[in-house]
Design a protein around this motif. Structure first.
Motif, mmCIF file in Angstrom:
data_model
loop_
_atom_site.group_PDB
_atom_site.id
_atom_site.type_symbol
_atom_site.label_atom_id
_atom_site.label_comp_id
_atom_site.label_asym_id
_atom_site.label_seq_id
_atom_site.Cartn_x
_atom_site.Cartn_y
_atom_site.Cartn_z
ATOM 1 N N PRO A 209 0.834 -1.207 0.000
ATOM 2 C CA PRO A 209 0.000 0.000 0.000
ATOM 3 C C PRO A 209 0.871 1.261 0.000
ATOM 4 N N GLU A 210 0.419 2.269 -0.699
ATOM 5 C CA GLU A 210 1.213 3.490 -0.856
ATOM 6 C C GLU A 210 1.352 4.233 0.475
ATOM 7 N N ASN A 211 2.585 4.633 0.780
ATOM 8 C CA ASN A 211 2.912 5.443 1.974
ATOM 9 C C ASN A 211 2.471 4.788 3.285
ATOM 10 N N ALA A 212 2.419 3.462 3.329
ATOM 11 C CA ALA A 212 1.964 2.762 4.537
ATOM 12 C C ALA A 212 3.121 2.295 5.425
ATOM 13 N N GLY A 213 4.319 2.230 4.865
ATOM 14 C CA GLY A 213 5.468 1.807 5.658
ATOM 15 C C GLY A 213 5.600 0.302 5.809
ATOM 16 N N TYR A 214 4.826 -0.454 5.018
ATOM 17 C CA TYR A 214 4.938 -1.905 5.089
ATOM 18 C C TYR A 214 4.513 -2.496 3.752
ATOM 19 N N ARG A 215 4.816 -3.769 3.553
ATOM 20 C CA ARG A 215 4.240 -4.525 2.442
ATOM 21 C C ARG A 215 3.857 -5.905 2.957
ATOM 22 N N CYS A 216 2.874 -6.498 2.296
ATOM 23 C CA CYS A 216 2.346 -7.787 2.743
ATOM 24 C C CYS A 216 2.560 -8.854 1.681
ATOM 25 N N LEU A 217 2.889 -10.045 2.178
ATOM 26 C CA LEU A 217 3.003 -11.207 1.316
ATOM 27 C C LEU A 217 1.997 -12.251 1.785
ATOM 28 N N LEU A 218 1.281 -12.851 0.852
ATOM 29 C CA LEU A 218 0.366 -13.944 1.163
ATOM 30 C C LEU A 218 0.958 -15.222 0.592
ATOM 31 N N ALA A 219 1.042 -16.248 1.433
ATOM 32 C CA ALA A 219 1.683 -17.487 0.998
ATOM 33 C C ALA A 219 1.037 -18.676 1.683
ATOM 34 N N VAL A 220 1.425 -19.850 1.237
ATOM 35 C CA VAL A 220 1.027 -21.108 1.879
ATOM 36 C C VAL A 220 2.307 -21.863 2.212
ATOM 37 N N ILE A 221 2.509 -22.111 3.513
ATOM 38 C CA ILE A 221 3.718 -22.804 3.963
ATOM 39 C C ILE A 221 3.379 -24.260 4.260
ATOM 40 N N PRO A 222 4.157 -25.192 3.764
ATOM 41 C CA PRO A 222 3.916 -26.606 4.084
ATOM 42 C C PRO A 222 4.038 -26.857 5.584
ATOM 43 N N GLY A 223 3.221 -27.745 6.110
ATOM 44 C CA GLY A 223 3.222 -28.017 7.540
ATOM 45 C C GLY A 223 4.558 -28.501 8.060
ATOM 46 N N ASP A 224 5.260 -29.330 7.264
ATOM 47 C CA ASP A 224 6.536 -29.847 7.752
ATOM 48 C C ASP A 224 7.594 -28.754 7.848
ATOM 49 N N VAL A 225 7.480 -27.701 7.020
ATOM 50 C CA VAL A 225 8.409 -26.572 7.110
ATOM 51 C C VAL A 225 8.155 -25.796 8.412
ATOM 52 N N LEU A 226 6.889 -25.605 8.757
ATOM 53 C CA LEU A 226 6.556 -24.911 9.996
ATOM 54 C C LEU A 226 7.074 -25.691 11.208
ATOM 55 N N VAL A 227 6.959 -27.012 11.169
ATOM 56 C CA VAL A 227 7.479 -27.846 12.259
ATOM 57 C C VAL A 227 8.987 -27.671 12.384
ATOM 58 N N GLU A 228 9.679 -27.670 11.263
ATOM 59 C CA GLU A 228 11.138 -27.495 11.288
ATOM 60 C C GLU A 228 11.517 -26.134 11.860
ATOM 61 N N MET A 229 10.752 -25.102 11.519
ATOM 62 C CA MET A 229 11.020 -23.768 12.060
ATOM 63 C C MET A 229 10.842 -23.754 13.571
ATOM 64 N N TYR A 230 9.767 -24.364 14.055
ATOM 65 C CA TYR A 230 9.534 -24.357 15.499
ATOM 66 C C TYR A 230 10.565 -25.220 16.223
ATOM 67 N N LYS A 231 10.992 -26.295 15.562
ATOM 68 C CA LYS A 231 12.017 -27.151 16.161
ATOM 69 C C LYS A 231 13.323 -26.377 16.336
ATOM 70 N N ARG A 232 13.647 -25.541 15.360
ATOM 71 C CA ARG A 232 14.895 -24.776 15.409
ATOM 72 C C ARG A 232 14.828 -23.602 16.374
ATOM 73 N N PHE A 233 13.715 -22.895 16.358
ATOM 74 C CA PHE A 233 13.665 -21.621 17.069
ATOM 75 C C PHE A 233 12.792 -21.628 18.319
#
Length: 681
Positions: free
Chosen positions: A209-233
């Motif tokens: 959005p113009e002059n909003a100070g941010y941008r947004c991304l919409l995505a679909v993350i595989p469940g096993d990737v989310l598990v790996e992220m939580y396992k690491r962090f």
């Protein structure tokens, strides 16, 4: 100031904090334990861990300084500290660190095998080892932490497995702790490399959005990737989530779990997904409104903690196949000039607007903490007996404030003068305050849950009480309760019970608060800046009873877990210990005790339920209370203070005055107990 100079200063601050924390004890073991408590506090503050319990254990070839086991027994953190305490920012050798990790791993191995069975039950180490053994079939991931106030040069430590349990190693030296604490964000930034973690490029729709100070991304993350992220962090992923303390520490959402196990293909349709904030996104632009997400800095899940936790636990507990699970994600990148610390909580609050939880309620910016800080900077404490110099009690609403204030004094003479006015032993953190207040409010089972959970419960109580701002009277009595707690810690330490000091202290003082109906003269403690000999002597007696009670748990259950149960407190609360006449003479009258605490104490502001309780007790006639008091005296069926309170309630009823919340609570209990014992009105 160079980084090395900053590290020297930070190391000296830790050294002095440990000395103050251990009350300058000659016993090196106490200082080592104080160091463990302080660095665990740092790691909790920066979001690396949920909490931790200092619990020293040492035997041939193994050592452990503390632990934390998640509520569902799924994740275990073990800590081994290597305190130098020389303030020199010297090197902790690779040999020391390797030995530390090896001894910590050996302890874990032996704990899983049941080493507690040959250990003295009264010692802290027994409880820790037994807890691990009991959870051995539930634990899926262990993190080993070696923490030192020296500087280390080890770059990488390989992960291991033990009986199918994943084990990761984490080294925190002086430099890493200092960077995390002083980064300005209050946590270590998380770097996620999606190109490495995802089997195929993570394609996203992007909008700015113009002059909003941010941008947004919409995505679909595989469940096993989310598990790996939580396992690491781990919990660090949710540090900015205003409800993460509820979402990841409670039970798994059964609806989410059912979808994961029975209909994984429907997860994308049924689940609202995650809201994430990040910065420094590395993107590959396709020129059609879509991008490939390569990596992200400071990746934080600000909404979706329960979803994340449920997916992770389904993977670990249910061995769920997450390859078909698609998790919707909205990633908001705060662009240069945007304030992530201001925007992220607003995103989280908006996503959670169905719940009344407010970020300010659990932050250092809450008006209550700001007012306590203001009062602490202006109120002078009277000099201790035999001294002329007045001092102040420093309230630290955010970690590091004391050190920052000290650093403002450039010369050694200025720093010495600052420390003379603000002694380190007179520093109170917001988690300390919660512990002191909840103990006085007779909630030792809550205090025994640990600093973070106790603090969250305290803030929840504060929220339920409505808008409450402390005044000078409240501040002084809060300091008196701090003095009472700190002096009791010293008394218990001298007893050398061998363990459970924190539990013994809170149970001792909660019993004292209950048995005296909070008639300890807090104003006298403030004036003296200490305890009277008779009070100290009686605390010495009560703590022996507290130790005996908590270490003789029903069925030989885990002492630490027993202390967290309301039943543990209820059974100790009713233990009869005669209050010596010399101390009885020091206690306030019930009328004066009411005027001293009622108007100012946080717990005295009533909820709707408490107002109903007060009305019920106020409806009991004066004749009934007087008759109960006389009956109790004739039959010796109640404690002296209960008979006295019954008479006081009769006088209030006769004068048409309502009781306080405390009086109503005790009064209803007294009336019910008396009727069980045969009193008829």
């Amino acid at each position: 100031m160079t980084e090395l100079e900053e590290l020297h200063a930070f190391g000296r601050n830790i050294q002095q904090d440990v000395i103050a924390h251990a009350d300058a004890a000659e016993d090196g073991a106490l200082r080592a334990e104080a160091f463990t408590e302080i660095v665990i506090g740092y790691l909790a503050e920066v979001g690396e861990i949920d909490d931790g319990i200092s619990c020293p254990f040492e035997a041939r070839g193994m050592r452990c300084s503390g632990y934390y086991l998640s509520e569902d027994n799924d994740r275990l953190d073990l800590f081994l500290t290597i305190p130098r305490l020389d303030g020199a920012a010297g090197t902790t050798s690779k040999t020391e660190i390797d030995t530390g990790f090896r001894r910590l791993f050996t302890f874990l191995e032996k704990a899983i095998e049941g080493i507690h069975q040959g250990r003295e039950e009264a010692l802290d180490g027994y409880d820790m080892a037994r807890s691990i053994w009991q959870a051995r079939n539930d634990i899926s991931h262990v993190r080993l932490f070696v923490i030192t106030d020296g500087l280390a040069t080890i770059e990488r430590i390989e992960d291991e497995t033990l009986h199918g349990i994943e084990i990761s190693s984490h080294l925190w030296d002086l430099r890493r702790i200092h960077r995390a604490v002083s980064s300005g964000t209050g946590h270590e930034a998380i770097h996620v490399n999606f190109a490495e973690m995802c089997a195929s490029p993570l394609r996203c729709i992007v909008s700015e959005p113009e002059n909003a100070g941010y941008r947004c991304l919409l995505a679909v993350i595989p469940g096993d990737v989310l598990v790996e992220m939580y396992k690491r962090f781990g919990p660090k992923l949710l540090e900015r989530n205003v409800r993460s303390f509820l979402q990841l520490r409670g039970k798994v959402n059964q609806s989410i779990r059912k979808t994961i196990l029975d209909e994984p293909q429907m997860f994308l349709a049924f689940n609202n997904g995650l809201s994430v904030t990040a910065s420094g996104l590395a993107l590959e632009d396709h020129g059609d409104g879509t991008v490939n997400l390569i990596s992200a800095e400071d990746f934080q899940i600000v909404n979706g903690g329960q979803t994340t936790g449920s997916i992770f636990r389904a993977s670990r507990k249910d061995s769920a196949d997450l390859s078909r699970l698609q998790v919707p994600v909205k990633i908001t990148e705060i662009l240069s000039g945007g304030d992530v610390e201001e925007i992220a909580p607003r995103i989280s609050q908006s996503a959670n607007n169905q719940n009344k939880v407010n970020m300010a309620d659990f932050s250092s910016n809450h008006p209550f903490h700001r007012r306590m800080e203001e009062l602490s900077r202006s109120i002078w404490a009277p000099p201790a007996p035999g001294l002329q110099r007045q001092s102040r009690w420093f309230y630290e609403r955010a970690r590091g404030q004391y050190h920052d204030a000290l650093a403002q004094n450039k010369t050694p003479a200025q720093r010495k003068a600052f420390e003379a006015i603000h002694p380190r032993r007179q520093m109170i953190s917001k988690t300390d305050l919660a512990k002191f207040e909840h103990t006085w409010s007779q909630l030792p089972n809550i205090v025994s849950r640990g600093a973070q959970k106790c603090y969250l419960d305290f803030m929840d109580v504060l929220d339920r009480r409505g808008q409450f701002l402390p005044d000078e009277a409240f501040f002084k009595r809060a300091v008196s309760r701090a003095i009472l707690f700190k002096e009791t810690e010293r008394i218990v330490s001298r007893q050398k019970f061998g363990g459970y000091r924190a539990n013994i202290v809170t149970y001792t003082l909660a019993w004292l608060s209950h048995s005296t109906a909070k008639r300890i003269d807090l104003d006298a403690i403030w004036d003296l800046q200490g305890l009277s000999p008779s009070l100290s002597s009686f605390i010495n007696v009560v703590c022996v009873h507290a130790h005996e009670h908590i270490t003789n748990s029903p069925g030989g259950q885990n002492v630490t877990e027993w202390c967290k149960k309301e039943r543990c407190w209820e059974s100790f609360r009713d233990v009869e210990i005669d209050i010596p006449p010399v101390l009885e003479d020091e206690l306030l009258s019930r009328e004066k005790a009411g005027t001293q605490s009622t108007r100012h104490a946080l717990e005295e502001q009533t909820t709707a339920q408490e107002a109903e309780l007060i009305n019920r007790v106020a409806a009991v006639s004066a004749e009934t209370w007087f008759a109960l008091s006389a009956w109790a005296k004739d039959t010796q069926s109640l404690q002296p203070w209960q008979r006295s309170l019954s008479f006081s309630l009769g006088k209030l009823a006769g004068n048409g005055k309502p009781p306080t919340r405390k009086q109503a609570t005790h009064g209803e209990t007294i009336l019910a107990d008396a009727r069980k014992l045969g009193f008829r009105s």
